[in-house]
Design a protein around this motif. Structure first.
Motif, short mmCIF file in Angstrom:
data_model
loop_
_atom_site.label_atom_id
_atom_site.label_comp_id
_atom_site.label_asym_id
_atom_site.label_seq_id
_atom_site.Cartn_x
_atom_site.Cartn_y
_atom_site.Cartn_z
N VAL A 197 0.82 -1.22 0.00
CA VAL A 197 0.00 0.00 0.00
C VAL A 197 0.85 1.27 0.00
O VAL A 197 0.42 2.31 -0.49
CB VAL A 197 -1.02 0.04 1.16
CG1 VAL A 197 -1.90 -1.20 1.14
CG2 VAL A 197 -0.34 0.22 2.50
N ARG A 200 1.00 5.80 4.56
CA ARG A 200 0.52 5.63 5.93
C ARG A 200 -1.00 5.61 6.01
O ARG A 200 -1.59 4.82 6.71
CB ARG A 200 1.04 6.76 6.81
CG ARG A 200 2.28 6.39 7.58
CD ARG A 200 2.87 7.60 8.22
NE ARG A 200 3.52 8.42 7.22
CZ ARG A 200 4.05 9.61 7.47
NH1 ARG A 200 3.96 10.13 8.66
NH2 ARG A 200 4.66 10.29 6.53
N GLU A 201 -1.62 6.52 5.24
CA GLU A 201 -3.08 6.64 5.30
C GLU A 201 -3.73 5.33 4.87
O GLU A 201 -4.61 4.80 5.55
CB GLU A 201 -3.56 7.79 4.40
CG GLU A 201 -3.12 9.16 4.87
CD GLU A 201 -1.64 9.46 4.61
OE1 GLU A 201 -0.98 8.68 3.89
OE2 GLU A 201 -1.14 10.46 5.15
N ARG A 202 -3.29 4.81 3.72
CA ARG A 202 -3.87 3.56 3.24
C ARG A 202 -3.58 2.43 4.21
O ARG A 202 -4.41 1.57 4.45
CB ARG A 202 -3.32 3.23 1.86
CG ARG A 202 -4.09 3.91 0.74
CD ARG A 202 -3.55 3.52 -0.60
NE ARG A 202 -2.38 4.32 -0.93
CZ ARG A 202 -1.70 4.21 -2.06
NH1 ARG A 202 -2.03 3.31 -2.96
NH2 ARG A 202 -0.67 4.99 -2.30
N MET A 204 -3.21 2.54 7.47
CA MET A 204 -4.09 2.60 8.63
C MET A 204 -5.44 2.00 8.30
O MET A 204 -6.00 1.21 9.08
CB MET A 204 -4.28 4.06 9.09
CG MET A 204 -3.10 4.67 9.81
SD MET A 204 -2.50 3.66 11.16
CE MET A 204 -3.72 4.03 12.42
N GLY A 205 -5.97 2.34 7.13
CA GLY A 205 -7.26 1.81 6.70
C GLY A 205 -7.22 0.29 6.59
O GLY A 205 -8.04 -0.41 7.21
N VAL A 206 -6.25 -0.21 5.86
CA VAL A 206 -6.15 -1.65 5.64
C VAL A 206 -5.88 -2.37 6.96
O VAL A 206 -6.46 -3.42 7.24
CB VAL A 206 -5.03 -1.96 4.61
CG1 VAL A 206 -4.86 -3.46 4.45
CG2 VAL A 206 -5.36 -1.33 3.27
N GLN A 208 -6.78 -1.57 10.00
CA GLN A 208 -8.02 -1.69 10.79
C GLN A 208 -8.89 -2.80 10.24
O GLN A 208 -9.49 -3.57 10.99
CB GLN A 208 -8.82 -0.37 10.73
CG GLN A 208 -8.08 0.85 11.23
CD GLN A 208 -8.00 0.92 12.73
OE1 GLN A 208 -8.37 -0.03 13.40
NE2 GLN A 208 -7.51 2.03 13.25
N VAL A 209 -8.98 -2.85 8.90
CA VAL A 209 -9.86 -3.83 8.27
C VAL A 209 -9.38 -5.26 8.55
O VAL A 209 -10.19 -6.17 8.68
CB VAL A 209 -9.93 -3.56 6.74
CG1 VAL A 209 -10.58 -4.72 6.01
CG2 VAL A 209 -10.68 -2.26 6.48
#
Lengths: 288, 269
Positions: A197, A200-202, A204-206, A208-209
């Motif tokens: 990815v 950092r932003e992506r 964090m999203g992934v 969590q998922v």
């Protein structure tokens, strides 16, 4: 300022070239294996030094296991809603919470690599003659060290809550091995995600998922037998299940393993080996 | 002069964009070579290829006698690299930063501490070796990074924008230390910079890059003289640079590069 020295004359012997490879050359054979191990150790050591310089992280991370064991565990033990056989619910839960701490310490490891990429630290490591898998295993090992500090907290907490913890040195050694192995596995998985990815932003999203499904599709807080069949299949494919299963046998007096310890260790080791070889291939791409 | 770096038609494409376009250059043993160009001209991409971080799309290069594509591990043993962004670990001490790299480069235990002490001394960091790097000034961090990159006595050192974001005094100090390193060990140095005074001061030869291609190579004096003969009397390296790059669009500059440079600058400042 003095002007810089001119390059050596054409016929002058190249300076410094004689000793360049004398002591620092690529090691061969057995020395190669020990050099590999030394590099893994050097990186892990560097990470643990950072922890020693600033240990606040260890304390903030202790809060979550406290909540799970002292709040969630107590409430569910009281309701007797979850059939856990001969074990009390808090006993059943303690290894699950330990495994969860291991997972949470390790699963966000990739973000530090993205951070280090942005800073330029990764570039320098990749331009050094360190095997890529040694860089990965070094990171993975340091995740293991962090996870061990969590294990200590979970043990103390479990003792305080009256969980019948095994303190024989053989079972403590087994738990240590499982914690290191589990943390290394999930940290490597996290590195792979980071390499894919790249921001950092992506991440964090992934992250969590991925974390919650890994946790809930495992035997950490309820037995697999309670799950609907589709979830049981997922749980059997989830490495966290084998981590919890092994911990349950080794950590608790009267605990037992559903799959057998050899299978637990084999699944975790094999998964780690596959993940490390994938991460070793992907790691260089984080800078491109 | 023995050739330490020999690049032939090195090219790197990202999709349709040609970041480095058939770059051909040589650097001699012990030579200081300056690579100039505007932001986005392809300097960092070229350095990434030469340091094995990025595989070339086409072309080839030999570094310290080893083929870049076929023997990357040997190339890595022979080179030192200081990336543009600040790469010392701020959560470790100066000594710890050096120690980890000494281990990664297989420097034997019996000489490890001596090498670290020597690098600290050469970069004037002995006094602060046990302090955390996040207490260092920007110039000290850069010197520490140069110290890290020289522990294994590389035959060629790649410095990507070594003085970006530093104040004039700190820049001057870095120059002095680079010159001292060069005269002590005879290490060849390949540096990129935006600063013409820096290039003129440090480099034996410079090359100017424009839109991924190397448009001219020569000694600073020769390039100035050549421009002088075209009617621009008393030409400086600044004039030479403008002459070769002024029609380049500034938009070639990427957001990520600018962000990286600013971040480095703010950490240094």
């Amino acid at each position: 300022m003095t002007p810089i020295a001119k390059p050596p004359a054409p016929d002058a012997p190249p300076r410094g070239s004689a000793d360049v490879f004398a002591g620092d050359g690529a090691p061969r054979g057995l020395r190669r294996a020990s050099s590999y191990a030394a590099k893994v150790f050097a990186i892990a050591r560097m990470e643990t030094r950072k922890l020693r310089h600033d240990p606040t992280e260890l304390l903030t991370r202790a809060i979550q296991p406290v909540l799970w064991l002292a709040v969630f565990g107590q409430v569910f033990a009281h309701t007797h809603a979850i059939p856990t056989g001969a074990l009390g619910y808090v006993d059943f839960l303690a290894p699950g919470v330990l495994a969860q701490s291991v997972l949470f310490v390790a699963i966000f490891y990739g973000i530090s690599v993205i951070w280090e990429r942005d800073l330029g630290i990764v570039h320098k490591f990749l331009a050094s003659p360190t095997p890529r898998t040694a860089l990965v295993l070094g990171k993975a090992t340091s995740a293991g060290v962090r996870a061990l500090s969590q294990a200590l907290i979970v043990y103390l907490l479990a003792l305080a809550l009256g969980v019948r913890v095994q303190v024989a040195s053989s079972s403590v050694a087994g738990v240590t091995a499982l914690v290191l192995l589990g943390a290394a596995l999930f940290a490597t998985f996290s590195l792979i995600v980071a390499c894919l990815v790249k921001t950092r932003e992506r991440f964090m999203g992934v992250g969590q998922v991925l974390t919650m499904p890994l946790f809930f599709a495992s035997n950490a807080i309820y037995p697999i037998a309670m799950m609907p069949p589709w979830l049981q299949r997922l749980a059997h494919a989830n490495p966290l299940t084998y981590e919890v299963d092994g911990l349950r046998a080794l950590m608790l007096a009267g605990g037992s393993s559903a799959f057998g310890l050899p299978l637990d260790f084999a699944v975790l080791l094999a998964t780690l080996a596959v993940l490390v070889s994938i991460a070793g291939r992907l790691y260089p791409h984080i800078v491109t | 002069m023995t050739v330490i770096l020999d690049a032939q038609s090195l090219t790197r494409r990202f999709g349709d964009v040609v970041a480095v376009d058939r770059a051909t250059l040589t650097v001699g043993e012990g030579e200081v070579f300056g690579l100039l160009g505007r932001n986005g001209a392809g300097k960092s991409t070229l350095i990434k290829m030469l340091t094995t971080l990025l595989p070339p799309s086409s072309g080839s290069a030999r570094v310290a006698g080893f083929d870049l594509a076929r023997e990357p591990a040997r190339v890595r043993r022979a080179i030192g690299y200081v990336p543009q962004a600040l790469s010392a670990d701020s959560e470790l001490t100066g000594f710890e930063n050096l120690d980890v790299f000494a281990r990664l480069y297989d420097i034997p235990r019996r000489v490890r501490d001596a090498r670290i002490a020597e690098a600290l001394r050469l970069m004037d960091l002995t006094e602060v070796a046990d302090r955390l790097v996040n207490t260092y000034s920007g110039g000290m961090v850069r010197r520490l990074e140069v110290a890290q990159s020289m522990l294994h006595r590389p035959r060629i050192l790649f410095l990507d924008e070594p003085t970006i974001g530093l104040d004039p005094l700190a820049r001057e100090t870095i120059w002095q230390h680079i010159e001292e390193l060069h005269s002590t060990h005879g290490t060849a140095i390949f540096l990129t910079t935006h600063y013409m005074d820096e290039a003129a001061q440090l480099s034996h030869r410079v090359a100017i890059m424009r839109r991924g291609a190397i448009v001219v190579t020569g000694t600073p004096a020769a390039l100035c003289e050549e421009l002088g003969q075209r009617g621009q009397a008393e030409a400086t390296l600044d004039d030479v640079f403008v002459h070769y790059t002024e029609d380049e669009r500034e938009s070639d500059d990427t957001y990520r590069e600018t962000a990286g440079a600013r971040r480095a600058a703010s950490r240094l400042g």
